[in-house]
Enzyme design. Structure first.
Site, PDB file in Angstrom:
ATOM      1  CB  SER A  11       0.743   1.566  16.502  1.00 22.06           C
ATOM      2  OG  SER A  11       1.590   0.886  15.602  1.00 22.06           O
ATOM      3  CG  HIS A  36       0.623  -1.695  19.609  1.00 21.48           C
ATOM      4  ND1 HIS A  36       0.052  -2.759  20.282  1.00 21.48           N
ATOM      5  CD2 HIS A  36       0.594  -2.037  18.299  1.00 21.48           C
ATOM      6  CE1 HIS A  36      -0.305  -3.689  19.418  1.00 21.48           C
ATOM      7  NE2 HIS A  36       0.017  -3.288  18.200  1.00 21.48           N
ATOM      8  CG  ASP A  38       2.060  -2.943  15.116  1.00 18.77           C
ATOM      9  OD1 ASP A  38       1.366  -3.835  15.629  1.00 18.77           O
ATOM     10  OD2 ASP A  38       1.706  -1.755  15.047  1.00 18.77           O
ATOM     11  CG  MET A  40       4.406  -6.266  10.756  1.00 12.04           C
ATOM     12  SD  MET A  40       3.807  -5.022   9.607  1.00 12.04           S
ATOM     13  CE  MET A  40       2.507  -4.277  10.579  1.00 12.04           C
ATOM     14  CG  HIS A  69       0.463  -7.079  17.326  1.00 13.05           C
ATOM     15  ND1 HIS A  69      -0.345  -6.311  16.520  1.00 13.05           N
ATOM     16  CD2 HIS A  69       0.121  -8.375  17.079  1.00 13.05           C
ATOM     17  CE1 HIS A  69      -1.138  -7.104  15.816  1.00 13.05           C
ATOM     18  NE2 HIS A  69      -0.863  -8.358  16.119  1.00 13.05           N
ATOM     19  CG  MET A  71       1.012  -8.864  13.298  1.00 13.61           C
ATOM     20  SD  MET A  71       0.766  -7.212  12.655  1.00 13.61           S
ATOM     21  CE  MET A  71       1.807  -6.304  13.775  1.00 13.61           C
ATOM     22  CG  MET A 142      -5.642  -8.261  14.690  1.00 15.17           C
ATOM     23  SD  MET A 142      -4.523  -6.931  15.204  1.00 15.17           S
ATOM     24  CE  MET A 142      -4.383  -5.949  13.701  1.00 15.17           C
ATOM     25  CG  PHE A 148       0.224  -2.697   4.923  1.00 17.41           C
ATOM     26  CD1 PHE A 148       1.419  -2.179   4.432  1.00 17.41           C
ATOM     27  CD2 PHE A 148      -0.152  -3.982   4.552  1.00 17.41           C
ATOM     28  CE1 PHE A 148       2.212  -2.933   3.582  1.00 17.41           C
ATOM     29  CE2 PHE A 148       0.635  -4.742   3.697  1.00 17.41           C
ATOM     30  CZ  PHE A 148       1.828  -4.215   3.204  1.00 17.41           C
ATOM     31  N   GLY A 149      -0.435  -0.044   8.518  1.00 16.40           N
ATOM     32  CA  GLY A 149      -1.159   1.006   9.212  1.00 16.40           C
ATOM     33  C   GLY A 149      -2.052   1.737   8.217  1.00 16.40           C
ATOM     34  CG  ASP A 180      -3.465  -3.094  16.396  1.00 13.71           C
ATOM     35  OD1 ASP A 180      -3.362  -2.010  15.810  1.00 13.71           O
ATOM     36  OD2 ASP A 180      -2.536  -3.927  16.480  1.00 13.71           O
ATOM     37  N   GLY A 181      -6.160  -1.100  14.832  1.00 16.26           N
ATOM     38  CA  GLY A 181      -6.389  -0.882  13.403  1.00 16.26           C
ATOM     39  C   GLY A 181      -7.526   0.090  13.149  1.00 16.26           C
TER      40      GLY A 181
HETATM   41  C1  DX5 Z   1      -1.687  -3.346  11.793  1.00 10.69           C
HETATM   42  C2  DX5 Z   1      -0.922  -3.062  13.071  1.00 10.69           C
HETATM   43  C3  DX5 Z   1      -1.401  -1.862  13.787  1.00 10.69           C
HETATM   44  C4  DX5 Z   1      -1.208  -0.588  13.037  1.00 10.69           C
HETATM   45  C5  DX5 Z   1      -2.324   0.337  13.406  1.00 10.69           C
HETATM   46  O1  DX5 Z   1      -1.107  -4.415  11.152  1.00 10.69           O
HETATM   47  O2  DX5 Z   1      -1.047  -4.166  13.950  1.00 10.69           O
HETATM   48  O3  DX5 Z   1      -0.883  -1.744  15.093  1.00 10.69           O
HETATM   49  O4  DX5 Z   1       0.021   0.036  13.293  1.00 10.69           O
HETATM   50  O5  DX5 Z   1      -2.222   1.438  12.611  1.00 10.69           O
HETATM   51  P1  DX5 Z   1      -3.411   2.442  12.351  1.00 10.69           P
HETATM   52  O6  DX5 Z   1      -3.789   3.042  13.656  1.00 10.69           O
HETATM   53  O7  DX5 Z   1      -2.782   3.407  11.419  1.00 10.69           O
HETATM   54  O8  DX5 Z   1      -4.551   1.680  11.732  1.00 10.69           O
HETATM   55 ZN    ZN Z   2      -0.518  -4.041  16.280  1.00 10.06          ZN
END
Ligand code: DX5
Ligand code: ZN
Length: 221
Positions: A11, A36, A38, A40, A69, A71, A142, A148-149, A180-181
């Protein structure tokens, strides 16, 4: 440890944006299968990332499939811009807050020649995606609350991964099961054991000192 038969999708959210091109090339050389991305909107989730212009930029930098993805609220309105930007898979959320006709959006994505994915938040039950499973290319479970990562993996989501696998087998379906996550070497193994075949990982790859090694370890080879 035997090799894990999964697609690894780093990601970009966890990449160093000051050298995006270098990061994309490094992770591609390191053995990533997909990228991937993301998206947002600060509305569907409590964070803002990047939009179609960055996806189009990444498209020019790599041949890897782009796994987008969304969101965001109104993915039906914005999906055409991500199609145009070069997405290979577009995944939308099933929750009512995304404010769209889920079946219609999936159909529009597919009609444009793109793979269509559907996803559900940790609090959303598996039953909410069930009506759409027969039409999907990918189901994303999810494993953190999106936004957030770097969050902790939620092992209780394995129940949904397992349910997806059973539905898939029972109905002769072919959709990918993505997680994912909070995915790292340990949690990746758990997800694959329960039926996942696509692993999204941000922090555990981009914050490691050696992307190739991180991906290799995740594959168990
Ligand atoms: C979360 C995102 C993920 C995120 C994963 O909202 O959809 O794709 O970037 O990050 P990590 O691997 O750090 O949990
Ligand atoms: Zn994602």
């Amino acid at each position: 440890m035997s090799r894990i038969p999964a697609i690894i999708a780093p990601s970009l959210l966890a990449a160093d944006f000051s050298k995006l091109a270098e990061e994309v090339r490094s992770v591609e050389q390191a053995g990533a299968d997909w990228l991937h991305l993301d998206i947002m909107d600060g509305h569907f989730v409590d964070n803002i990332s990047f939009g179609p212009a960055i996806v189009a930029t990444v498209r020019k930098l790599t041949e890897l499939p782009l796994d987008v993805h969304l969101m965001i609220a109104r993915p039906d309105h914005y999906a055409p811009r991500f199609l145009e930007a070069g997405a290979n898979t577009i995944t939308v959320h099933v929750e009512p807050e995304a404010a769209h006709d889920v079946g219609g959006t999936l159909q529009m994505i597919r009609a444009a020649g793109c793979r269509a994915g559907l996803t559900l938040n940790p609090a959303t039950p598996f039953s909410s995606v069930e009506p759409y499973l027969g039409t999907l290319d990918l189901l994303l479970v999810m494993t953190v609350h999106p936004g957030f990562g770097g969050q902790a993996f939620r092992p209780e989501m394995m129940e949904k991964v397992q349910a997806a696998k059973e539905w898939k087998e029972g109905n002769g379906a072919r959709f990918d099961i993505e997680v994912d996550g909070g995915i790292n070497v340990e949690t990746a193994k758990l997800c694959v054991e329960h039926g996942a075949n696509v692993l999204v990982a941000g922090t555990s790859i981009f914050r490691s000192s050696d992307y190739g090694d991180a991906i290799k370890q995740m594959r168990g080879s």
